[in-house]
Design a protein around this motif. Sequence first.
Motif, mmCIF file in Angstrom:
data_model
loop_
_atom_site.group_PDB
_atom_site.id
_atom_site.type_symbol
_atom_site.label_atom_id
_atom_site.label_comp_id
_atom_site.label_asym_id
_atom_site.label_seq_id
_atom_site.Cartn_x
_atom_site.Cartn_y
_atom_site.Cartn_z
ATOM 1 N N UNK A 171 0.620 -61.260 34.258
ATOM 2 C CA UNK A 171 -0.443 -61.649 35.187
ATOM 3 C C UNK A 171 0.074 -62.392 36.422
ATOM 4 N N UNK A 172 1.058 -63.271 36.241
ATOM 5 C CA UNK A 172 1.579 -64.021 37.397
ATOM 6 C C UNK A 172 2.276 -63.057 38.360
ATOM 7 N N UNK A 173 3.042 -62.110 37.808
ATOM 8 C CA UNK A 173 3.707 -61.126 38.666
ATOM 9 C C UNK A 173 2.674 -60.267 39.399
ATOM 10 N N UNK A 174 1.660 -59.797 38.657
ATOM 11 C CA UNK A 174 0.632 -58.969 39.292
ATOM 12 C C UNK A 174 -0.060 -59.730 40.418
ATOM 13 N N UNK A 175 -0.338 -61.008 40.163
ATOM 14 C CA UNK A 175 -0.996 -61.820 41.181
ATOM 15 C C UNK A 175 -0.093 -62.021 42.393
ATOM 16 N N UNK A 176 1.175 -62.307 42.132
ATOM 17 C CA UNK A 176 2.129 -62.515 43.235
ATOM 18 C C UNK A 176 2.272 -61.233 44.055
ATOM 19 N N UNK A 177 2.258 -60.089 43.369
ATOM 20 C CA UNK A 177 2.371 -58.821 44.079
ATOM 21 C C UNK A 177 1.122 -58.576 44.927
ATOM 22 N N UNK A 178 -0.044 -58.857 44.337
ATOM 23 C CA UNK A 178 -1.279 -58.669 45.093
ATOM 24 C C UNK A 178 -1.249 -59.511 46.378
ATOM 25 N N UNK A 179 -0.841 -60.769 46.245
ATOM 26 C CA UNK A 179 -0.764 -61.643 47.427
ATOM 27 C C UNK A 179 0.220 -61.087 48.453
ATOM 28 N N UNK A 180 1.360 -60.595 47.930
ATOM 29 C CA UNK A 180 2.378 -60.072 48.844
ATOM 30 C C UNK A 180 1.895 -58.803 49.541
ATOM 31 N N UNK A 181 1.225 -57.934 48.769
ATOM 32 C CA UNK A 181 0.697 -56.706 49.373
ATOM 33 C C UNK A 181 -0.258 -57.046 50.512
ATOM 34 N N UNK A 182 -1.116 -58.035 50.263
ATOM 35 C CA UNK A 182 -2.073 -58.442 51.306
ATOM 36 C C UNK A 182 -1.341 -58.996 52.524
ATOM 37 N N UNK A 183 -0.278 -59.757 52.255
ATOM 38 C CA UNK A 183 0.496 -60.333 53.360
ATOM 39 C C UNK A 183 1.133 -59.226 54.199
ATOM 40 N N UNK A 184 1.358 -58.077 53.560
ATOM 41 C CA UNK A 184 1.909 -56.929 54.292
ATOM 42 C C UNK A 184 0.810 -56.138 54.988
ATOM 43 N N UNK A 185 -0.398 -56.653 54.934
ATOM 44 C CA UNK A 185 -1.489 -55.988 55.634
ATOM 45 C C UNK A 185 -2.156 -54.882 54.844
ATOM 46 N N UNK A 186 -1.838 -54.759 53.566
ATOM 47 C CA UNK A 186 -2.447 -53.705 52.761
ATOM 48 C C UNK A 186 -3.831 -54.121 52.280
ATOM 49 N N UNK A 187 -4.692 -53.137 52.115
ATOM 50 C CA UNK A 187 -6.036 -53.356 51.598
ATOM 51 C C UNK A 187 -5.956 -53.271 50.074
ATOM 52 N N UNK A 188 -6.098 -54.401 49.387
ATOM 53 C CA UNK A 188 -5.827 -54.442 47.945
ATOM 54 C C UNK A 188 -6.946 -55.097 47.144
ATOM 55 N N UNK A 189 -7.329 -54.446 46.048
ATOM 56 C CA UNK A 189 -8.167 -55.080 45.031
ATOM 57 C C UNK A 189 -7.285 -55.382 43.829
ATOM 58 N N UNK A 190 -7.592 -56.468 43.123
ATOM 59 C CA UNK A 190 -6.871 -56.790 41.897
ATOM 60 C C UNK A 190 -7.896 -56.760 40.760
ATOM 61 N N UNK A 191 -7.752 -55.746 39.913
ATOM 62 C CA UNK A 191 -8.713 -55.508 38.839
ATOM 63 C C UNK A 191 -8.091 -55.882 37.494
ATOM 64 N N UNK A 192 -8.845 -56.582 36.691
ATOM 65 C CA UNK A 192 -8.337 -56.995 35.379
ATOM 66 C C UNK A 192 -9.336 -56.595 34.311
ATOM 67 N N UNK A 193 -8.902 -55.784 33.358
ATOM 68 C CA UNK A 193 -9.844 -55.376 32.314
ATOM 69 C C UNK A 193 -9.594 -56.162 31.035
ATOM 70 N N UNK A 194 -10.691 -56.521 30.419
ATOM 71 C CA UNK A 194 -10.639 -57.248 29.157
ATOM 72 C C UNK A 194 -10.945 -56.249 28.046
ATOM 73 N N UNK A 195 -9.960 -55.991 27.228
ATOM 74 C CA UNK A 195 -10.083 -54.930 26.223
ATOM 75 C C UNK A 195 -10.837 -55.418 24.995
#
Length: 529
Positions: free
Chosen positions: A44-68
Amino acid sequence: MTSGHVAAFWADEEARLLDPARPHVVRDSKTPSGAVPISALRGPVISDALTRTFRAHGLDVRFVYTIDDYDPMDSQSMREKAGMAEHMGKPLCTIPSPDPSVAPDFAEYHAARFIALFAGLGITPEFYRMRDLYRSGALDKQIDLVLRNAEAIRAIHKRIANVDHEAGWLPISVICENCGRIGTTLATDYDGNTVAYVCRLDYVEWAQGCGHGGRISPFKGNSKLLWNEQWCAQWDHFGVTYEEGGKDLLTAGGSRDRSNEIYREVFRREPPLGLAHEFFLFGGKKMATSKDIGAKATDLVAIYPPELTRFLMLRTHPKRHIEFDPAGMTLPRLMDEYDRCADDYLRDHMTDFAKTWRLSQVSPDPSPPPAYRARFGTVANWLQIPSITPEKEAGREKAAALDDRELRDLHVRIELARQWLDRWAPEEAKFSVSQTVPQIEFTKDQRRYLVEIKELVGKVRDPEEMQNQLYEYAKKAGLVNEEGKPRRDAFAAIYLAFIGKPIGPRAGMLLTSLEPEFVRRRLDAVAIP
RNA sequence: GGGCCAGUAGCUCAGCGGUAGAGCAGGGGACUCUUAAUCCCUUGGCCGAGAGUUCGAAUCUCUCCUGGCUCACCA
């Protein structure tokens, strides 16, 4: 940009893999079946860090988390708990809550905890519960597609993973209308509207079915796709383009390979990209197996400040394993390294260390670190000297009063240092006055010195003055070097007498902070051979 | 058996094509108050082994050795 490989920050490298012209969806998921050990936070921390980084690169990003929470209860440890045996094989969301005042069912009880935990760490994806996705019919289109292609999927399982399901097998689990179990049913014969199923007594080892059978519609929550197919269904539903994962799943011929193949062949879409992260090992072991280790790992998340937990996960490249043991000097080292990254950030935001510091913060858009930060090991020393007030000492070190943020930072360190001293600090890092008289061979000079300073005890109250007097007495006792300065063994005698080690806190503070009567008795005891 | 990762100074690791680095530890010094802290200086490495590519390799390729994890049922 030159040709060839350019070493870049790992999160930036991942960002470059994504097409900037289209929107992206990052996904992660978790089964709500128990407490979250610190090792499970790497993903989760890596996914979150990647999402933040993607946004910083100007990408349009959603971060979806499913609870199984539609997964069957299959945990062996739960089976042994009182009252749980009858629930084995049922969907997690239909099992009673351990504490109904906290959450209405078992799955939600655990989900609520990790959602709160994530929030505390600054991880705030869009959460989706699988029960809602299934019951609302949101995945019915994907279920129909999977069932119509069951034979092709069966062939893929055979080819990629060498798993041979029996003929007619369908990759779904129906919820038994009689006993409510989902892990015990075998479904066959999809006719476009319904499937046939049997709730088998011996389908799985960890749960017993009831023998009931019949036909039922697989839609609107009556069934759940099996793991690989559910994965594809979610990718398709959310339009997932990036999903990192542990190497247990992303290994060759592993689960992700199977899902990727199914996604290409049946869903006719390109599977998400995503790096495979190495594991977070705890004292050399993967954890969870040992209850003791697992419990410690859960505690840690509560004790470590959130930014330190994030830092622990992010400072090591995801493809390298983290060997973590909270005992010993781990924490002071970690804090020192964290501070070094903070200093880097103050100088230049674009270095790898600076980026790591920034991504470790709870806020995606943090204020810079305070310029003055007391070193962790020093704070731990301060705490062990009764006469020192850390705030005052820090002010002296900074040579100015601490501002609000510096004080807050100091208080976090003080709390953490207390925990460290209490739980993990090695003996060398601790000093406390020994209750028994240390068995030490003192020299004649040292003994004379210890006797002479006795008259200072109780008379001199000021630590600074005591320090000066101890210095003067050392000269008087002849414990000096060629230059006329006191030798090391003068003060070492004091430390040995009280702490049993040749080093310690400022001697003046040490002696004035103790009961005079105790000090006199101890000096007598060690000075007389 | 498949996969991933690691092997660089005593310890923990960074470097990933251009004269071997950091922190800690060790040694020395400064602050005309020891210790701690702080600051300065300093010792210390055939970069796991072998071969190849290159003007040049810790860095790229191949083989091997050692250690760790993981997948081969389910999720």
